[in-house]
Write a protein that holds these residues in place. Structure first.
Motif, short mmCIF file in Angstrom:
data_model
loop_
_atom_site.label_atom_id
_atom_site.label_comp_id
_atom_site.label_asym_id
_atom_site.label_seq_id
_atom_site.Cartn_x
_atom_site.Cartn_y
_atom_site.Cartn_z
N LYS A 181 -5.10 0.16 7.02
CA LYS A 181 -5.84 0.42 5.78
C LYS A 181 -6.36 1.85 5.75
CE LYS A 181 -7.42 -4.25 4.54
NZ LYS A 181 -6.53 -5.00 5.45
N HIS A 182 -6.85 2.32 6.88
CA HIS A 182 -7.37 3.69 6.96
C HIS A 182 -6.27 4.71 6.70
CE1 HIS A 182 -9.80 7.08 8.20
NE2 HIS A 182 -8.89 7.41 9.11
N HIS A 201 0.84 -1.21 0.00
CA HIS A 201 0.00 0.00 0.00
C HIS A 201 0.87 1.26 0.00
CE1 HIS A 201 -3.27 -2.64 0.56
NE2 HIS A 201 -3.18 -2.80 1.86
N LEU A 221 -7.32 -2.59 10.35
CA LEU A 221 -8.18 -1.53 9.85
C LEU A 221 -7.50 -0.16 9.94
CD1 LEU A 221 -11.66 -2.60 11.32
CD2 LEU A 221 -10.82 -2.85 8.97
N GLN A 262 -10.68 0.06 -3.15
CA GLN A 262 -10.58 -1.31 -2.64
C GLN A 262 -10.30 -1.33 -1.14
OE1 GLN A 262 -7.53 -2.88 -5.21
NE2 GLN A 262 -9.01 -3.62 -6.74
N LEU A 263 -9.44 -0.43 -0.68
CA LEU A 263 -9.17 -0.34 0.75
C LEU A 263 -10.42 0.09 1.51
CD1 LEU A 263 -5.64 1.34 0.69
CD2 LEU A 263 -6.16 -0.94 1.55
N ALA A 287 -3.57 4.17 5.02
CA ALA A 287 -3.18 4.06 3.62
C ALA A 287 -4.14 4.84 2.72
CB ALA A 287 -3.16 2.58 3.20
N VAL A 288 -5.43 4.80 3.04
CA VAL A 288 -6.41 5.57 2.28
C VAL A 288 -6.14 7.06 2.39
CG1 VAL A 288 -8.85 6.25 2.20
CG2 VAL A 288 -8.23 3.83 2.37
N ALA A 348 -12.77 -2.81 1.74
CA ALA A 348 -12.30 -3.79 2.71
C ALA A 348 -12.60 -3.35 4.14
CB ALA A 348 -10.79 -4.02 2.54
N ILE A 349 -12.43 -2.05 4.39
CA ILE A 349 -12.73 -1.52 5.72
C ILE A 349 -14.23 -1.65 6.01
CG2 ILE A 349 -12.79 0.59 7.11
CD1 ILE A 349 -10.24 1.47 5.66
N GLU A 404 -7.03 1.47 -5.93
CA GLU A 404 -6.50 0.93 -4.67
C GLU A 404 -7.21 1.54 -3.47
OE1 GLU A 404 -2.61 2.07 -2.42
OE2 GLU A 404 -2.06 0.46 -3.81
N THR A 405 -7.47 2.84 -3.54
CA THR A 405 -8.14 3.54 -2.44
C THR A 405 -9.57 3.02 -2.26
OG1 THR A 405 -6.80 5.52 -2.88
CG2 THR A 405 -8.78 5.80 -1.54
#
Length: 222
Positions: A71-72, A2, A68, A43-44, A74-75, A47-48, A40-41
């Motif tokens: 991932k957050h 990510h 989580l 998809q993240l 990374a977004v 997923a969250i 990618e954003t």
């Protein structure tokens, strides 16, 4: 991993700001990279949303909370990198508009390798993309809208001050000796006088009447 693509995008934007004299050309808009980061954003985010919807009490699963959170973050990082990339390009677009004295047609003209100065290419490098091909359609629309906005604003006091005129060096005299470095054909100046600007010819004219042609690279001061 990510954020790798977002880092590439920021690196591209940073390289375009490393030099100001002469300006580095604006790189071609990285459409594929931007779309990949947006994908990618999303998809993240999906997923969250899926993970939180399937768990009633997140506090009972520290591992899930950690995943989580990553991932957050990374977004958020992807969004910040995208905004930084776009902000840098918008700044470069505006800077080139002002450097060209608001001459939009000149600025978006295709690169002319036979000319002393590259038309539509701030460096004169034939391997660098001209401005029109480097910009996305949305950026071209932004440049045109920005040009119209500034022109509308300055029209109210154009007889007193041209805010698009260069201010790097104050004029030392009212008249200036210039040489034509690129054919411009017959030009009618604001005072009604007609001149045939052919490459190599020289003129002694009022600076205010030919300032735009100097900025656009058709004339150079002697």
């Amino acid at each position: 991993m990510h954020g790798d693509q977002a880092l590439q995008l920021v690196t591209i934007a940073h390289r375009s700001t490393l030099a100001t004299a002469p300006q580095l050309p604006i790189p071609k808009y990285s459409q594929k990279l931007v779309l990949d980061i947006c994908l990618e954003t999303r998809q993240l985010g999906d997923a969250i949303a899926h993970a939180t919807a399937s768990v009633e009490n997140l506090t009972q699963d520290p591992a899930l909370i950690c995943a989580l959170t990553i991932k957050h973050l990374a977004v958020r990082r992807n969004k910040r990198c995208l905004l930084a990339y776009l902000h840098t390009r918008i700044g470069g677009i505006k800077e080139r508009w002002w450097d060209a004295g608001g001459a939009l047609a000149h600025l978006l003209a295709p690169f002319d390798a036979s000319s002393t100065l590259g038309v539509g290419n701030s460096t004169g490098d034939p391997d660098a993309p001209d401005l029109r091909s480097a910009l996305s359609q949305q950026e071209l629309d932004l440049m045109r809208d920005y040009s119209s906005l500034v022109l509308d604003y300055k029209s109210d006091f154009l007889d007193v001050l041209d805010i698009a005129a260069p201010i790097g060096r104050p004029p030392g005299e009212l008249f200036v000796d210039v040489r034509v470095v690129r054919d411009a054909g017959e030009i009618v100046l604001e005072n009604g006088a007609r001149f045939e600007f052919t490459k190599g010819s020289r003129f002694y004219l009022e600076r205010a009447l030919i300032e735009r042609l100097i900025v656009q690279g058709y004339l150079e001061e002697m």
